[in-house]
Every structure is written in C-alpha cells, then in structure tokens.
Write an enzyme that holds these catalytic residues in place. Structure first.
Site, mmCIF file in Angstrom:
data_model
loop_
_atom_site.group_PDB
_atom_site.id
_atom_site.type_symbol
_atom_site.label_atom_id
_atom_site.label_comp_id
_atom_site.label_asym_id
_atom_site.label_seq_id
_atom_site.Cartn_x
_atom_site.Cartn_y
_atom_site.Cartn_z
ATOM 1 N N ASP A 1 -13.058 3.354 4.291
ATOM 2 C CA ASP A 1 -11.690 3.263 3.792
ATOM 3 C C ASP A 1 -11.632 2.195 2.694
ATOM 4 O O ASP A 1 -11.587 0.996 2.977
ATOM 5 C CB ASP A 1 -10.723 2.913 4.928
ATOM 6 C CG ASP A 1 -10.568 4.057 5.927
ATOM 7 O OD1 ASP A 1 -11.520 4.853 6.062
ATOM 8 O OD2 ASP A 1 -9.515 4.131 6.586
ATOM 9 N N LYS B 1 -4.859 7.404 1.793
ATOM 10 C CA LYS B 1 -4.359 6.651 2.956
ATOM 11 C C LYS B 1 -3.252 5.707 2.508
ATOM 12 O O LYS B 1 -3.332 5.105 1.434
ATOM 13 C CB LYS B 1 -5.522 5.880 3.591
ATOM 14 C CG LYS B 1 -5.148 4.956 4.737
ATOM 15 C CD LYS B 1 -6.401 4.258 5.277
ATOM 16 C CE LYS B 1 -6.061 3.184 6.294
ATOM 17 N NZ LYS B 1 -7.275 2.488 6.776
ATOM 18 N N LYS C 1 -3.977 10.202 5.410
ATOM 19 C CA LYS C 1 -3.991 9.301 6.568
ATOM 20 C C LYS C 1 -2.792 8.363 6.491
ATOM 21 O O LYS C 1 -2.605 7.647 5.512
ATOM 22 C CB LYS C 1 -5.284 8.484 6.618
ATOM 23 C CG LYS C 1 -5.333 7.491 7.789
ATOM 24 C CD LYS C 1 -6.671 6.792 7.893
ATOM 25 C CE LYS C 1 -6.651 5.712 8.967
ATOM 26 N NZ LYS C 1 -7.962 5.040 9.114
#
Length: 248
Positions: free
Chosen positions: A99, A173, A207
């Site tokens: 990430d 995300k 996400k």
C-alpha cells in the site's frame, strides 16, 4: 455475505505511537494475526518489520490470509527511489500486497508527471513480483474535485500502461488513517469520498480505509463498490455479522 473476505485487519501503530514497549507492540501484532487466522480475514496489514513473524504464523497455521504492508507511510513525500527500495525490501520479506502512499502533496501542487511516474514504476515492480499495488490518495487532504482527478489519473495510467487485464492487481485506497485534520473532520473514508473514487477509478479495485468501525458502515461501503476494507475493528464487524446470521 462473507464479510471476512473484504477485511484487511489493520495494525500500523509503532510502539512510540501506541505509547508501549516494542515487545508489547509485537504482541499486539501477534494477537491480530491470531485473530486473522481464526476468522480467515482476507489480509493482515502491518508494518514491514513484523512481516517475518506473521509469515511464520501463517505458514504454521496453513492459513490463506495475505500479508500487506505500507510504503512511504504516512506522508508519501519520499523520492521514487526510496519508495521502490522500501517496496523491494517488503517484497523480499514476502509481503503479498503493498500500500503505497502516493505523493498527494505533489499532486496538489500540480506535479502530474511525478504521480504518473510513481504509478508506472510502483505497479511495474509489483506486477514483476506477482504482488498487488494499492495507492493511498489521502482523501482528507483533497477536495472532491481532486479526489475525482487523482482517481481518474491513477486509473488511466494503469490502463494505458498495463492494460485492463491488470486492473485487478491495482487498488485506489482512500486513506492512511494518520492524516491530521482540522476541527475533528473525518481523516479516513467517508461515503462521499468512496462514491467519488468508485465512480472514477474502476475497473481498478477500491479499498476504503480509515473510519470504518462497524458492520453497518462496512456494508454501506461494499454497496458503493468497495472491494476491500482496511479497519482496526475487524473483530467487531465480523462478530456483528455472526450475530445477525444467528438471529440476534
């Protein structure tokens, strides 16, 4: 709904941030890993220095739970070289998903070329090593228009460079969960921000992270097209689903 397979159970505090000892912090990670194994969460999201310990636990348990870690966290303003070096170290430790905090400050300053280069290079490294790349855009630092533009930008760079067949390996995300906001405004995913990301980033995956603390909000996020939920409240969410299934 099998909500456990949407959950990235998350513990990203350092010992200093948690105001505890290193050993106590390690025990918190181990406890979360045991919980993830027991409930078969999709992934456990941890700092890279804990990957080896958790990997051994997963192997011993013959668990399919994945390991994720954060890169250039939480500010995202390191050089691309540093990002890639940190990412390679995480890959060498056997992380499954990375990430990356995108350089949202540079984006806000109009440096689109830097963002494109980050996305191209980070995705290349992940695809080469059969890993998933997620780009944290930090919605609390962005206006709605900026959320739309950066979501479209990441999507277009991935599709143009790697084709739609690789869209499933890349996420947009929402948040780090560590951004400092003014006046106690939300610093994580909101329904509004996730709707904007979903409308503008797909077919990339989405996400929602930061602020998803209960089952009801998790379900609302999934209804907006979210593929994964990063949360430190996984146990509360899954317990609620179990109670509902049992008629409580």
């Amino acid at each position: 709904m099998k909500i456990h397979q949407f959950l990235d159970a998350t513990y990203l505090k350092t010992a200093k941030q948690a105001a505890i000892t290193e050993e106590e912090n390690l025990q918190n990670v181990i406890k979360l890993a045991e919980e993830a194994i027991a409930h078969n969460y999709k992934l456990i999201m941890i700092r890279s220095n804990y990957i080896s310990t958790v990997r051994k636990m997963l192997i011993a348990a013959k668990s399919t739970v994945l390991i994720g870690t954060v890169i250039d966290f939480p500010n995202g303003n390191s050089t691309l070289e540093k990002k890639l070096t940190e990412a390679q170290k995480a890959i060498n430790l056997a992380a499954d998903e990375l990430d990356f905090v995108i350089n949202y400050t540079a984006f806000k300053e109009g440096n689109v070329a830097l963002i494109k280069n980050e996305v191209i290079s980070c995705v290349a490294l992940c695809l080469k090593n059969n890993k998933v790349a997620k780009f944290i855009i930090e919605v609390a630092a962005l206006s709605n228009e900026e959320i739309i533009v950066i979501s479209q930008l990441v999507k277009q760079v991935v599709l143009d460079t790697y084709g739609e067949e690789n869209a499933k390996h890349v996420f947009v995300k929402s948040s780090t969960g560590f951004f400092k906001t003014e006046n106690n405004k939300p610093n994580g995913a909101t329904l509004e921000s996730i709707k904007l990301i979903s409308e503008n980033a797909k077919p990339l995956k989405i996400k929602a992270a930061g602020g998803v603390r209960d089952y009801g909000m998790a379900i609302k996020m999934i209804s907006l097209g979210v593929d994964r939920i990063g949360t430190s409240s996984s146990k509360e969410i899954i317990n609620k689903e179990q109670n509902l299934n049992q008629g409580y």
